[in-house]
Design a protein around this motif. Structure first.
Motif, PDB file in Angstrom:
ATOM      1  N   GLY A  58       6.173   9.129  10.835  1.00  7.72           N
ATOM      2  CA  GLY A  58       5.996  10.582  10.851  1.00  7.72           C
ATOM      3  C   GLY A  58       6.995  11.277   9.951  1.00  7.72           C
ATOM      4  O   GLY A  58       6.658  12.234   9.245  1.00  7.72           O
ATOM      5  N   SER A  59       8.235  10.775   9.942  1.00 11.66           N
ATOM      6  CA  SER A  59       9.260  11.392   9.087  1.00 11.66           C
ATOM      7  C   SER A  59       8.928  11.204   7.609  1.00 11.66           C
ATOM      8  O   SER A  59       9.276  12.043   6.787  1.00 11.66           O
ATOM      9  N   LEU A  60       8.248  10.109   7.271  1.00 13.97           N
ATOM     10  CA  LEU A  60       7.856   9.904   5.877  1.00 13.97           C
ATOM     11  C   LEU A  60       6.810  10.917   5.438  1.00 13.97           C
ATOM     12  O   LEU A  60       6.700  11.238   4.258  1.00 13.97           O
ATOM     13  N   ASN A  61       6.044  11.430   6.392  1.00  8.59           N
ATOM     14  CA  ASN A  61       5.001  12.412   6.079  1.00  8.59           C
ATOM     15  C   ASN A  61       5.513  13.841   6.020  1.00  8.59           C
ATOM     16  O   ASN A  61       4.820  14.714   5.529  1.00  8.59           O
ATOM     17  N   GLN A  62       6.684  14.089   6.549  1.00  9.96           N
ATOM     18  CA  GLN A  62       7.158  15.470   6.646  1.00  9.96           C
ATOM     19  C   GLN A  62       7.316  16.148   5.297  1.00  9.96           C
ATOM     20  O   GLN A  62       7.050  17.329   5.161  1.00  9.96           O
ATOM     21  N   ASN A  63       7.755  15.404   4.304  1.00 10.54           N
ATOM     22  CA  ASN A  63       7.964  16.005   2.998  1.00 10.54           C
ATOM     23  C   ASN A  63       7.836  14.933   1.917  1.00 10.54           C
ATOM     24  O   ASN A  63       8.840  14.484   1.368  1.00 10.54           O
ATOM     25  N   PRO A  64       6.601  14.507   1.600  1.00  9.88           N
ATOM     26  CA  PRO A  64       6.419  13.429   0.629  1.00  9.88           C
ATOM     27  C   PRO A  64       7.030  13.719  -0.745  1.00  9.88           C
ATOM     28  O   PRO A  64       7.448  12.796  -1.435  1.00  9.88           O
ATOM     29  N   LYS A  89      16.621   3.557   0.435  1.00  8.03           N
ATOM     30  CA  LYS A  89      17.643   2.999   1.328  1.00  8.03           C
ATOM     31  C   LYS A  89      17.274   3.233   2.786  1.00  8.03           C
ATOM     32  O   LYS A  89      17.480   2.375   3.639  1.00  8.03           O
ATOM     33  N   GLU A  90      16.720   4.387   3.086  1.00 11.29           N
ATOM     34  CA  GLU A  90      16.292   4.715   4.453  1.00 11.29           C
ATOM     35  C   GLU A  90      15.198   3.754   4.916  1.00 11.29           C
ATOM     36  O   GLU A  90      15.250   3.215   6.025  1.00 11.29           O
ATOM     37  N   ILE A  91      14.232   3.507   4.055  1.00 13.30           N
ATOM     38  CA  ILE A  91      13.127   2.598   4.391  1.00 13.30           C
ATOM     39  C   ILE A  91      13.653   1.177   4.554  1.00 13.30           C
ATOM     40  O   ILE A  91      13.323   0.491   5.524  1.00 13.30           O
ATOM     41  N   THR A  92      14.493   0.733   3.622  1.00 18.22           N
ATOM     42  CA  THR A  92      15.056  -0.615   3.701  1.00 18.22           C
ATOM     43  C   THR A  92      15.883  -0.784   4.972  1.00 18.22           C
ATOM     44  O   THR A  92      15.765  -1.792   5.670  1.00 18.22           O
ATOM     45  N   GLY A  93      16.683   0.203   5.302  1.00 20.05           N
ATOM     46  CA  GLY A  93      17.492   0.152   6.524  1.00 20.05           C
ATOM     47  C   GLY A  93      16.633   0.064   7.774  1.00 20.05           C
ATOM     48  O   GLY A  93      16.923  -0.701   8.690  1.00 20.05           O
ATOM     49  N   PHE A  94      15.571   0.837   7.797  1.00 27.66           N
ATOM     50  CA  PHE A  94      14.668   0.811   8.952  1.00 27.66           C
ATOM     51  C   PHE A  94      14.016  -0.563   9.086  1.00 27.66           C
ATOM     52  O   PHE A  94      13.959  -1.124  10.175  1.00 27.66           O
ATOM     53  N   TYR A 110      -0.974   9.536  -0.463  1.00 27.15           N
ATOM     54  CA  TYR A 110       0.168   8.966   0.256  1.00 27.15           C
ATOM     55  C   TYR A 110       0.100   9.311   1.742  1.00 27.15           C
ATOM     56  O   TYR A 110       0.264   8.431   2.600  1.00 27.15           O
ATOM     57  N   VAL A 111      -0.121  10.565   2.061  1.00 24.10           N
ATOM     58  CA  VAL A 111      -0.179  10.986   3.461  1.00 24.10           C
ATOM     59  C   VAL A 111      -1.320  10.262   4.177  1.00 24.10           C
ATOM     60  O   VAL A 111      -1.153   9.768   5.292  1.00 24.10           O
ATOM     61  N   GLN A 112      -2.475  10.157   3.525  1.00 23.64           N
ATOM     62  CA  GLN A 112      -3.594   9.424   4.122  1.00 23.64           C
ATOM     63  C   GLN A 112      -3.214   7.969   4.380  1.00 23.64           C
ATOM     64  O   GLN A 112      -3.536   7.413   5.432  1.00 23.64           O
ATOM     65  N   SER A 113      -2.515   7.365   3.441  1.00 23.65           N
ATOM     66  CA  SER A 113      -2.102   5.975   3.585  1.00 23.65           C
ATOM     67  C   SER A 113      -1.146   5.796   4.774  1.00 23.65           C
ATOM     68  O   SER A 113      -1.261   4.831   5.529  1.00 23.65           O
ATOM     69  N   THR A 114      -0.211   6.737   4.937  1.00 20.54           N
ATOM     70  CA  THR A 114       0.709   6.619   6.070  1.00 20.54           C
ATOM     71  C   THR A 114      -0.016   6.819   7.394  1.00 20.54           C
ATOM     72  O   THR A 114       0.284   6.151   8.383  1.00 20.54           O
ATOM     73  N   LEU A 115      -0.995   7.729   7.412  1.00 20.62           N
ATOM     74  CA  LEU A 115      -1.763   7.941   8.643  1.00 20.62           C
ATOM     75  C   LEU A 115      -2.596   6.709   8.991  1.00 20.62           C
ATOM     76  O   LEU A 115      -2.687   6.323  10.166  1.00 20.62           O
ATOM     77  N   ILE A 116      -3.183   6.085   7.984  1.00 22.59           N
ATOM     78  CA  ILE A 116      -3.935   4.847   8.220  1.00 22.59           C
ATOM     79  C   ILE A 116      -2.987   3.759   8.725  1.00 22.59           C
ATOM     80  O   ILE A 116      -3.317   3.018   9.652  1.00 22.59           O
ATOM     81  N   ASP A 174       0.827  -1.210   0.000  1.00 19.10           N
ATOM     82  CA  ASP A 174       0.000   0.000   0.000  1.00 19.10           C
ATOM     83  C   ASP A 174       0.861   1.261   0.000  1.00 19.10           C
ATOM     84  O   ASP A 174       0.739   2.110  -0.882  1.00 19.10           O
ATOM     85  N   LEU A 175       1.749   1.370   0.985  1.00 16.81           N
ATOM     86  CA  LEU A 175       2.603   2.564   1.019  1.00 16.81           C
ATOM     87  C   LEU A 175       3.544   2.611  -0.176  1.00 16.81           C
ATOM     88  O   LEU A 175       3.799   3.677  -0.730  1.00 16.81           O
ATOM     89  N   GLY A 176       4.055   1.455  -0.570  1.00 22.71           N
ATOM     90  CA  GLY A 176       4.938   1.413  -1.730  1.00 22.71           C
ATOM     91  C   GLY A 176       4.237   1.879  -2.991  1.00 22.71           C
ATOM     92  O   GLY A 176       4.802   2.618  -3.805  1.00 22.71           O
ATOM     93  N   GLU A 177       2.987   1.456  -3.148  1.00 22.53           N
ATOM     94  CA  GLU A 177       2.201   1.880  -4.305  1.00 22.53           C
ATOM     95  C   GLU A 177       1.982   3.390  -4.292  1.00 22.53           C
ATOM     96  O   GLU A 177       2.131   4.061  -5.311  1.00 22.53           O
ATOM     97  N   LYS A 178       1.639   3.924  -3.125  1.00 21.18           N
ATOM     98  CA  LYS A 178       1.412   5.369  -3.018  1.00 21.18           C
ATOM     99  C   LYS A 178       2.712   6.143  -3.252  1.00 21.18           C
ATOM    100  O   LYS A 178       2.706   7.216  -3.840  1.00 21.18           O
ATOM    101  N   LYS A 179       3.822   5.576  -2.797  1.00 17.77           N
ATOM    102  CA  LYS A 179       5.129   6.206  -3.013  1.00 17.77           C
ATOM    103  C   LYS A 179       5.426   6.261  -4.514  1.00 17.77           C
ATOM    104  O   LYS A 179       5.858   7.294  -5.033  1.00 17.77           O
TER     105      LYS A 179
END
Length: 133
Positions: free
Chosen positions: A105-111, A123-128, A49-55, A29-34
């Motif tokens: 939250g950091s993913l929502n700061q600046n989509p 890389k940030e997402i994969t590392g996390f 995307y922001v709605q998806s991250t909030l959900i 879901d998030l990957g698709e929105k990204k």
């Protein structure tokens, strides 16, 4: 003893199902929105995307509360050694929960940064995700 075994099996089944659901939610879901933002950085895709991250944050919070409820149920049947382990496990879950919410939250700061710095964000997402494994 049979009641304990059933309760523990139920808990571990819930862990497996929850982990799979979280992975699917994050990667699909998030990957698709990204990808939608990368392909077309429109306001509509950004809002989706922001709605998806909030959900996802809400779902993660709901699963965390369910974990804690299930652990409380396990505590009722646990001896001293298991109680200590459950306390340690609960602390670790809380830490992961806090880190996950902070990261989400950091993913929502600046989509829109996905458009500018897509490989760095990936890389940030994969590392996390690897750090949580």
């Amino acid at each position: 003893m049979r009641g304990k075994a059933i309760q523990y099996k139920k808990y571990f089944q819930y862990i497996d199902e929850s982990s799979e659901a979280a992975r699917n939610e994050i990667f699909f879901d998030l990957g698709e929105k990204k990808l939608d933002i990368i392909i077309n950085p429109s306001e509509e895709n950004t809002i989706a995307y922001v709605q998806s991250t909030l959900i996802s944050q809400k779902d993660i919070g709901d699963r965390f509360l369910k974990f804690k409820t299930e652990i409380d149920g396990l505590r009722l049947e646990a001896g001293d050694n298991l109680l200590r382990l459950l306390d340690s496990y609960t602390e670790a879950l809380e830490q992961v929960q806090n880190e996950t919410i902070t990261f989400m939250g950091s993913l929502n700061q600046n989509p829109e940064r996905f458009v500018r710095a897509n490989s760095a964000i990936s890389k940030e997402i994969t590392g996390f995700m690897q750090a949580l494994s």
